[in-house]
Design an enzyme around this catalytic site. Structure first.
Site: not given
Length: 581
Positions: A101, A208, A342-343
């Site tokens: 990430d 991101d 993950h969101d």
């Protein structure tokens, strides 16, 4: 097979790992890098081509590692830089590539850069972040520079008493935004956050908030869209700003020196032309993007938790799929296929059924076929392959650790004076859509703590109550399990890359709005997909509506397949060769 010049990532399946929740190797209740290493053979057995590891960098963890205090070191509970080097080596030894990430819109407030920036108004790094003086009304009351709302609620500005200015934070106040207008800042980002790891053999990045680095000149007020709060949605002013493409081309020059691939998180970008401006190959900015149309189905508009669980139709899903698939249809751009990360909450709980074991398994298999049949690069999130589901409705709000969930619940409590009905509605929405659900510990076996860590250890998040029924060990040696089905569907997708990853999508409209049907076409094959997203049987007309006369069934989630009906959460993939030859 695809031509030999097609990049590896276009036909890949990529497995996402959330370090805190994957595997604890040392008994402290928190997942770690060595835990991931211990499961590399399992990951390889899934048939995937690469892993993407969520942030493991040193961090105070106000936003689960998306607040980076040092790009070149590792959060101590996760391990060391040497552990990460061993992870890269272990993956490469198994033929797996590795993505990390890249969190570079902001840092932690504890990052050395920000500490220097806030040390004084004359600091050499003052301009590395976005500082502005206060505004004062006629009464002399201090106010933030504008009315922007943070993505996590409240003002996007935080007052710094020592230097008497505000700094911008689009997320938590502990996540100050970097100033990309400063060329020295950008150079430091490239060296510390990117090249430090690329030199160690990293294969690429998930980037991101990839469209937030360039803000609207002058940082003007956002339009008033919510009269209930002084803080307004400003996404049109901090996403897709005037210098975004310039910054990404500059970044791409660094990445290309290492042959690194990129996948960007592209929120608040709906127009196809705007999306393609990031991923068109000729512009050399991003290799692919995450577009959120499908996973956003059923979410509230502002905020996303302002929603009723399962308030969506198959028509909504069809429209979302069409928008996402348009990115690759007849263009030189590339996209992704995913239902979880993950969101997000768990896909079975949102789009399938977790009420009974039978419907849980059938809907899990149906959703696997659905996402695997879409064009683009396939992403699978940890636990998705075994059908992990949302936390039980009986869990109290205190079990939810995510800053977004807690902020929303507290906001409703404050705005309504603790009204029980409002809080119940907020809790129901969080139980359906909250980010916490994807962060529960991975369920490896049926022992206490689900094999995530040792028995008796307090885990950083509670293990799901259903770990004895849903776990890797229980499904590994069952040829009819959801895990086995996922392995098979990944293999099928790889066997037919032209029509799966590269096929041209077109919806197949029918009279039944409870059935999703579409085709994928290549120069050699036609793939037809049909899915029943309900608990009821649905009529199916293979010949008249779908044009199928002698199809070959490529995948299905029921043993038999009547030609005139789809049973609850039934899905089928049909393949015809030489369709256009």
């Amino acid at each position: 097979m695809p031509p030999p010049w097609v990049p590896w990532w276009k036909n890949a399946a990529i497995y996402q790992i959330y370090p805190a929740s994957y595997k604890d190797s040392n008994g402290d209740g928190v997942g770690d890098i060595q835990g991931i290493i211990s499961r590399l053979d399992y990951i390889k057995s899934l048939g995937v081509d690469a892993i993407w590891v969520c942030p493991f960098y040193d961090s105070p963890q106000h936003d689960m590692g998306y607040d980076v205090a040092d790009y070149e070191s590792v959060y101590p509970p996760y391990g060391t830089v040497a552990d990460v080097e061993a992870l890269i080596a272990g993956c490469h030894a198994r033929g797996l590539r590795v993505l990390f990430d890249l969190v570079i819109n902001h840092t932690s407030y504890l990052h050395t850069w920000f500490k220097e920036s806030r040390a004084s108004n004359n600091s050499p790094k003052r301009d590395w972040y976005i500082w502005r003086p206060a505004k004062y009304d006629k009464a002399g009351t201090r106010h933030p520079p504008n009315n922007w709302r943070s993505c996590f609620g409240g003002s996007a500005w935080e007052w710094d008493e020592s230097t008497q200015e505000y700094y911008l934070h689009l997320f938590c106040k502990e996540q100050p935004d970097l100033n990309w207008e400063n060329s020295a800042t950008r150079a430091a980002i490239y060296e510390s956050a990117m090249e430090f790891w690329l030199r160690k053999g990293l294969d690429g990045f998930r980037i991101d908030t990839v469209n937030m680095y360039s803000k609207a000149p002058g940082l003007p007020d956002a339009p008033l869209t919510n009269s209930q709060t002084p803080w307004q949605d400003a996404s049109t002013l901090y996403c897709n700003g005037p210098r975004m493409h310039e910054y990404l081309r500059e970044m791409s020059e660094v990445l290309e020196r290492y042959g690194a691939m990129t996948v960007g998180e592209l929120p608040n970008t709906s127009a196809l032309a705007d999306v393609l401006s990031y991923v068109t190959a000729k512009e050399r900015q991003l290799n692919m993007i995450f577009q959120f149309d499908i996973v956003n189905v059923g979410m509230g508009l502002d905020p996303r938790y302002d929603a009723i669980p399962r308030d969506w139709t198959v028509h909504d899903i069809r429209q979302a799929v069409q928008r996402v698939q348009a990115i690759t249809n007849g263009t030189d751009g590339w996209s992704t296929a995913f239902l979880e990360n993950h969101d997000t909450a768990r896909a079975i709980s949102r789009f399938g059924c977790d009420e009974t074991s039978e419907l849980w398994e059938q809907s899990g298999k149906m959703l696997a076929m659905f996402v695997a049949s879409l064009s683009g690069t396939l992403y699978v999130y940890q636990g998705q392959e075994i059908g992990m589901v949302n936390a039980p409705v009986t869990w109290p709000i205190s079990e939810y650790k995510d800053v977004e969930s807690q902020n929303y619940y507290n906001q409703v409590q404050q705005e309504t004076g603790g009204d029980p009905l409002a809080l119940s509605r907020a809790k129901a929405a969080i139980q359906h859509l909250g980010r916490d659900h994807g962060r529960l510990p991975m369920q490896w076996n049926g022992t206490p703590n689900a094999g995530f860590t040792e028995e008796g250890v307090a885990t950083w998040m509670s293990v799901h109550d259903d770990y004895e029924k849903i776990n890797v060990e229980r499904q590994t040696f069952n040829s009819d399990s959801l895990l086995s089905f996922w392995k098979a569907i990944v293999g099928i997708r790889k066997k037919h890359p032209r029509v799966f990853a590269h096929g041209v999508f077109a919806p197949l409209e029918g009279d039944n709005e409870s059935v999703l049907a579409y085709e994928k076409v290549s120069t050699e094959q036609r793939l037809v997909a049909v899915f029943n997203f309900t608990k009821e049987k649905q009529a199916l007309d293979l010949v008249t509506r779908l044009g199928l006369k002698k199809p070959v069934t490529l995948a299905k989630n029921y043993a038999d397949e009547p030609v005139d009906v789809l049973r609850p959460f039934e899905g089928r993939l049909y393949l015809m060769s030489h369709y256009l030859s």
